[in-house]
Design a protein around this motif. Structure first.
Motif, PDB file in Angstrom:
ATOM      1  N   PRO A   1       0.828  -1.210   0.000  1.00 26.12           N
ATOM      2  CA  PRO A   1       0.000   0.000   0.000  1.00 26.12           C
ATOM      3  C   PRO A   1       0.854   1.248   0.000  1.00 26.12           C
ATOM      4  N   ALA A   2       0.435   2.218  -0.803  1.00 24.72           N
ATOM      5  CA  ALA A   2       1.190   3.456  -0.877  1.00 24.72           C
ATOM      6  C   ALA A   2       1.125   4.160   0.470  1.00 24.72           C
ATOM      7  N   PRO A   3       2.229   4.771   0.868  1.00 25.49           N
ATOM      8  CA  PRO A   3       2.183   5.521   2.132  1.00 25.49           C
ATOM      9  C   PRO A   3       1.155   6.626   2.091  1.00 25.49           C
ATOM     10  N   ASP A   4       0.903   7.221   0.914  1.00 21.08           N
ATOM     11  CA  ASP A   4      -0.098   8.276   0.827  1.00 21.08           C
ATOM     12  C   ASP A   4      -1.466   7.756   1.211  1.00 21.08           C
ATOM     13  N   ALA A   5      -1.835   6.568   0.773  1.00 25.67           N
ATOM     14  CA  ALA A   5      -3.156   6.015   1.064  1.00 25.67           C
ATOM     15  C   ALA A   5      -3.311   5.795   2.558  1.00 25.67           C
ATOM     16  N   ALA A   6      -2.291   5.236   3.166  1.00 30.47           N
ATOM     17  CA  ALA A   6      -2.353   5.000   4.609  1.00 30.47           C
ATOM     18  C   ALA A   6      -2.445   6.318   5.358  1.00 30.47           C
ATOM     19  N   ALA A   7      -1.708   7.292   4.888  1.00 29.08           N
ATOM     20  CA  ALA A   7      -1.731   8.598   5.549  1.00 29.08           C
ATOM     21  C   ALA A   7      -3.103   9.250   5.411  1.00 29.08           C
ATOM     22  N   GLN A   8      -3.697   9.111   4.239  1.00 35.13           N
ATOM     23  CA  GLN A   8      -5.019   9.697   4.051  1.00 35.13           C
ATOM     24  C   GLN A   8      -6.060   9.003   4.938  1.00 35.13           C
ATOM     25  N   LEU A   9      -5.950   7.705   5.060  1.00 30.47           N
ATOM     26  CA  LEU A   9      -6.875   6.989   5.949  1.00 30.47           C
ATOM     27  C   LEU A   9      -6.677   7.440   7.389  1.00 30.47           C
ATOM     28  N   HIS A  10      -5.432   7.596   7.779  1.00 35.46           N
ATOM     29  CA  HIS A  10      -5.139   8.042   9.137  1.00 35.46           C
ATOM     30  C   HIS A  10      -5.718   9.439   9.386  1.00 35.46           C
ATOM     31  N   THR A  11      -5.554  10.313   8.406  1.00 38.55           N
ATOM     32  CA  THR A  11      -6.117  11.659   8.529  1.00 38.55           C
ATOM     33  C   THR A  11      -7.635  11.611   8.661  1.00 38.55           C
ATOM     34  N   LEU A  12      -8.266  10.796   7.841  1.00 41.16           N
ATOM     35  CA  LEU A  12      -9.713  10.656   7.921  1.00 41.16           C
ATOM     36  C   LEU A  12     -10.145  10.200   9.311  1.00 41.16           C
ATOM     37  N   GLU A  13      -9.455   9.202   9.830  1.00 45.96           N
ATOM     38  CA  GLU A  13      -9.837   8.670  11.137  1.00 45.96           C
ATOM     39  C   GLU A  13      -9.647   9.716  12.233  1.00 45.96           C
ATOM     40  N   GLU A  14      -8.606  10.514  12.102  1.00 45.11           N
ATOM     41  CA  GLU A  14      -8.408  11.605  13.074  1.00 45.11           C
ATOM     42  C   GLU A  14      -9.563  12.595  13.023  1.00 45.11           C
ATOM     43  N   ILE A  15      -9.942  12.958  11.808  1.00 40.87           N
ATOM     44  CA  ILE A  15     -11.007  13.948  11.662  1.00 40.87           C
ATOM     45  C   ILE A  15     -12.335  13.400  12.166  1.00 40.87           C
ATOM     46  N   LEU A  16     -12.625  12.147  11.849  1.00 41.00           N
ATOM     47  CA  LEU A  16     -13.887  11.558  12.320  1.00 41.00           C
ATOM     48  C   LEU A  16     -13.912  11.499  13.848  1.00 41.00           C
ATOM     49  N   ALA A  17     -12.792  11.163  14.444  1.00 43.45           N
ATOM     50  CA  ALA A  17     -12.747  11.082  15.909  1.00 43.45           C
ATOM     51  C   ALA A  17     -12.929  12.452  16.543  1.00 43.45           C
ATOM     52  N   SER A  18     -12.450  13.481  15.885  1.00 44.50           N
ATOM     53  CA  SER A  18     -12.539  14.830  16.454  1.00 44.50           C
ATOM     54  C   SER A  18     -13.943  15.423  16.315  1.00 44.50           C
ATOM     55  N   LYS A  19     -14.760  14.880  15.387  1.00 47.47           N
ATOM     56  CA  LYS A  19     -16.098  15.422  15.091  1.00 47.47           C
ATOM     57  C   LYS A  19     -16.024  16.890  14.657  1.00 47.47           C
ATOM     58  N   ASN A  20     -14.904  17.271  14.110  1.00 49.75           N
ATOM     59  CA  ASN A  20     -14.737  18.636  13.636  1.00 49.75           C
ATOM     60  C   ASN A  20     -14.914  18.641  12.121  1.00 49.75           C
ATOM     61  N   ASP A  21     -16.108  18.978  11.657  1.00 46.20           N
ATOM     62  CA  ASP A  21     -16.375  18.983  10.224  1.00 46.20           C
ATOM     63  C   ASP A  21     -15.687  20.150   9.522  1.00 46.20           C
ATOM     64  N   ASN A  22     -15.134  21.080  10.300  1.00 44.32           N
ATOM     65  CA  ASN A  22     -14.452  22.218   9.695  1.00 44.32           C
ATOM     66  C   ASN A  22     -12.931  22.047   9.694  1.00 44.32           C
ATOM     67  N   ASP A  23     -12.493  20.822   9.837  1.00 45.21           N
ATOM     68  CA  ASP A  23     -11.051  20.568   9.774  1.00 45.21           C
ATOM     69  C   ASP A  23     -10.562  20.864   8.352  1.00 45.21           C
ATOM     70  N   PRO A  24      -9.606  21.772   8.196  1.00 42.99           N
ATOM     71  CA  PRO A  24      -9.179  22.160   6.841  1.00 42.99           C
ATOM     72  C   PRO A  24      -8.546  21.027   6.052  1.00 42.99           C
ATOM     73  N   ARG A  25      -8.148  19.971   6.713  1.00 40.92           N
ATOM     74  CA  ARG A  25      -7.557  18.851   5.981  1.00 40.92           C
ATOM     75  C   ARG A  25      -8.576  18.153   5.072  1.00 40.92           C
ATOM     76  N   LEU A  26      -9.859  18.352   5.367  1.00 40.91           N
ATOM     77  CA  LEU A  26     -10.885  17.789   4.481  1.00 40.91           C
ATOM     78  C   LEU A  26     -10.753  18.363   3.078  1.00 40.91           C
ATOM     79  N   ASP A  27     -10.268  19.602   3.010  1.00 40.10           N
ATOM     80  CA  ASP A  27     -10.153  20.264   1.708  1.00 40.10           C
ATOM     81  C   ASP A  27      -8.713  20.352   1.227  1.00 40.10           C
ATOM     82  N   SER A  28      -7.786  19.737   1.964  1.00 40.62           N
ATOM     83  CA  SER A  28      -6.392  19.783   1.508  1.00 40.62           C
ATOM     84  C   SER A  28      -5.854  18.358   1.367  1.00 40.62           C
ATOM     85  N   ASP A  29      -5.522  17.747   2.482  1.00 42.47           N
ATOM     86  CA  ASP A  29      -4.966  16.393   2.433  1.00 42.47           C
ATOM     87  C   ASP A  29      -5.919  15.394   1.786  1.00 42.47           C
ATOM     88  N   LEU A  30      -7.217  15.597   1.995  1.00 39.02           N
ATOM     89  CA  LEU A  30      -8.197  14.625   1.496  1.00 39.02           C
ATOM     90  C   LEU A  30      -8.948  15.149   0.276  1.00 39.02           C
TER      91      LEU A  30
END
Lengths: 254, 305
Positions: free
Chosen positions: A91-120
């Motif tokens: 698996p590409a490190p980018d894919a794993a990193a994106q999944l990790h970012t998603l899981e962080e954002i979901l856990a935070s319940k912060n729908d305004n996390d700017p990574r939704l519009d950058s990293d993801l």
């Protein structure tokens, strides 16, 4: 004597040449290479990376249609996407990193996390597979989490698997209550249940909303527009009145 | 003989020197020895790995910075009563999780920036920004407590105006249910409107029977279609709790400049759904002209009189 000396000199020169070219290949040869090799897929094994275990679990829960063709090759990009690009076996490190970012954002319940519009913003093909797997892993009552994944995957769907996923989402059985999707609970006070209807159908509403956006951007005669229309058509037979009504409205407009 | 040996030695020295030089300068990217080893060990037919490590390091740095900023914002919002958001208004029995979620949501609201506001928004709130929203909320809600609000599967919050009109109650569902953040924000601002004693707490109107929307479909609640006809779950004015909260989130959708695409999408979805509860044709028309001029006609058809 002269012959021996000459032979020794040649051997020394050969040895020096061999040592030089051996050290050169891994670094310089690849860095100066201007175009990647033509091979679409390489099954070369790598040292396992830190991200791989979570991806293994995700791959195990992937839908049968996305099961790996070869053991360990669960990040394989479908052939239609792989022409001319080298693909790693693991698996590409980018894919794993994106999944990790998603899981962080979901856990935070912060729908305004700017990574939704950058990293993801742009998901790798491998990440899309992982995200679909994550969607299936989530309990159906996780409406916002599921809807967030649908949002990310539907922002720029590219593969047949992306569109099939969206059609599957809009065709899901309705979630009957926020406590337990399989069980309806009697409404006590609709006045105080603001937004409940939409939340129960949130992943489906997101998919339809994104289909609408794609149709407005691409037009209904484009390939993207045609696929978006198929998603809307799939939603017209939804058992959720809210979803079916929205799909009917969109069908009428497009 | 000596010349031959000397010549061979020169070749050997030259080769050794070249090798050393290549090892030192074999990457124009200035990689560390560890990175070079990683390159050497990477699959030879995968050029992307060479650059992806470096790109990954850069991304990790940027990601960490973004993560740290987001984490800082969340941490600021979830601090105890010493924190700046909703300082000292929670009852002691409100669980920390609910306090934290409420503070985090209000921290998001507090940060909102927008480049415009509709006319109705100006009348109700003023400019569309976090300061306006926080002033609106904190001037109306002085306390937050824990209550089941009469029970019910979808109840998140309420105001009991005849008991304490400036107190909002949150239910355990506030953190139990997985709802979009903008939905929780709309709910608490909807409830905050019910604190206004001078406006009779903006009591709701009874939904008509039959209750049809602008497309002549019967309006039903819940996914299985509980009819809303005859229930006190509608508004006849743009300024009530349904109207004001949907005007707020619709303005966020249209004008927020620092909201994610998801927030803006959600704001539109929830606002458009709430519009169904505005049953007076003039009120409905006023909102449509204020916020839906560029929207498809199917969303804002005129209500029958």
């Amino acid at each position: 004597m002269k012959k021996t000396a000459a032979i020794v000199a040649v051997l020394i020169a050969l040895a020096a040449w061999w040592a030089t070219t051996r050290r050169q290949a891994p670094g310089v040869a690849r860095l100066v290479q201007l175009t990647p090799p033509d091979s679409a897929f390489s099954a070369r094994s790598r040292k396992p990376s830190r991200a791989e275990p979570s991806q293994s679990r995700a791959a195990e829960t992937a839908a049968p249609s996305e099961a790996p063709a070869h053991p360990g090759a669960y990040s394989q990009v479908p052939p239609s996407q792989s022409a001319g690009r080298p693909i790693k076996a693991s698996p590409a490190p980018d894919a794993a990193a994106q999944l990790h970012t998603l899981e962080e954002i979901l856990a935070s319940k912060n729908d305004n996390d700017p990574r939704l519009d950058s990293d993801l913003k742009t998901l790798t093909p491998q990440a899309r597979i992982l995200f679909r797997g994550k969607y299936r892993q989530l309990p159906t009552e996780r409406r916002n989490e599921r809807g967030t994944i649908v949002f990310l995957l539907s922002r720029n769907p590219t593969s047949p698997e992306d569109w099939a996923f969206l059609r599957q989402v809009v065709g899901e059985s309705p979630c009957l209550s926020l406590d337990d999707c399989s069980r309806e609970e009697k409404s006590h006070d609709p006045h105080r249940e603001l937004g409940v209807d939409v939340t129960l159908a949130y992943p489906q509403m997101v998919a339809l909303n994104q289909a609408e956006q794609l149709l407005e951007k691409s037009g209904k005669t484009s390939a993207t527009g045609q696929e978006a229309l198929r998603v809307i058509q799939s939603a017209r037979t939804s058992q959720s009145p809210l979803v079916a009504r929205k799909a009917a409205e969109l069908s009428g407009r497009f | 003989m000596k010349k031959i040996l000397a010549f061979a030695a020169l070749i050997g020295i030259a080769a050794a020197g070249t090798t050393w030089n290549i090892r030192r300068h074999d990457s124009p990217l200035g990689l560390t020895p560890q990175e070079k080893c990683a390159l050497r060990d990477a699959p030879h037919d995968d050029l992307s790995a060479d650059f992806s490590d470096l790109r990954q390091n850069m991304k990790n740095g940027a990601r960490k910075l973004t993560h740290d900023l987001a984490a800082e914002k969340t941490a600021r919002a979830t601090l105890s009563i010493q924190g700046p958001i909703l300082n000292g208004i929670f009852d002691a029995d409100v669980p920390a999780g609910i306090q934290g979620q409420m503070r985090a949501d209000m921290a998001f609201i507090d940060d909102i920036q927008a480049n415009a506001a509709s006319a109705l928004h100006q009348k109700i709130f003023g400019p569309a920004n976090g300061r306006t929203y926080m002033d609106f909320f904190t001037s109306r809600v002085k306390e937050i407590g824990l209550d089941d609000c009469g029970g019910g599967p979808g109840v998140m919050a309420c105001v009991q105006p005849y008991t304490n009109h400036s107190k909002m109650w949150l239910t355990p569902n506030f953190v139990k249910y997985d709802m979009p953040q903008i939905c929780r924000a709309q709910i608490v601002f909807h409830e905050s409107r019910h604190t206004e004693k001078k406006n009779s707490y903006w009591h709701h109107a009874t939904c008509p029977d039959p209750f049809k929307d602008e497309n002549d479909n019967e309006v039903r609640g819940k996914v299985t279609g509980t009819p809303m006809a005859g229930l006190a779950a509608c508004d006849e004015t743009p300024y009530g709790s349904y109207g004001s909260s949907m005007i707020m989130v619709k303005n966020i959708q249209k004008f927020c400049t620092n909201c994610t695409e998801k927030i803006k999408m959600d704001a539109g979805i929830y606002a458009d759904d709430t519009l169904r509860r505005i049953i007076d044709p003039d009120a409905h028309k006023e909102i449509c002209e204020d916020l839906y001029r560029d929207a498809p006609k199917t969303i804002c058809k005129e209500l029958p009189r």
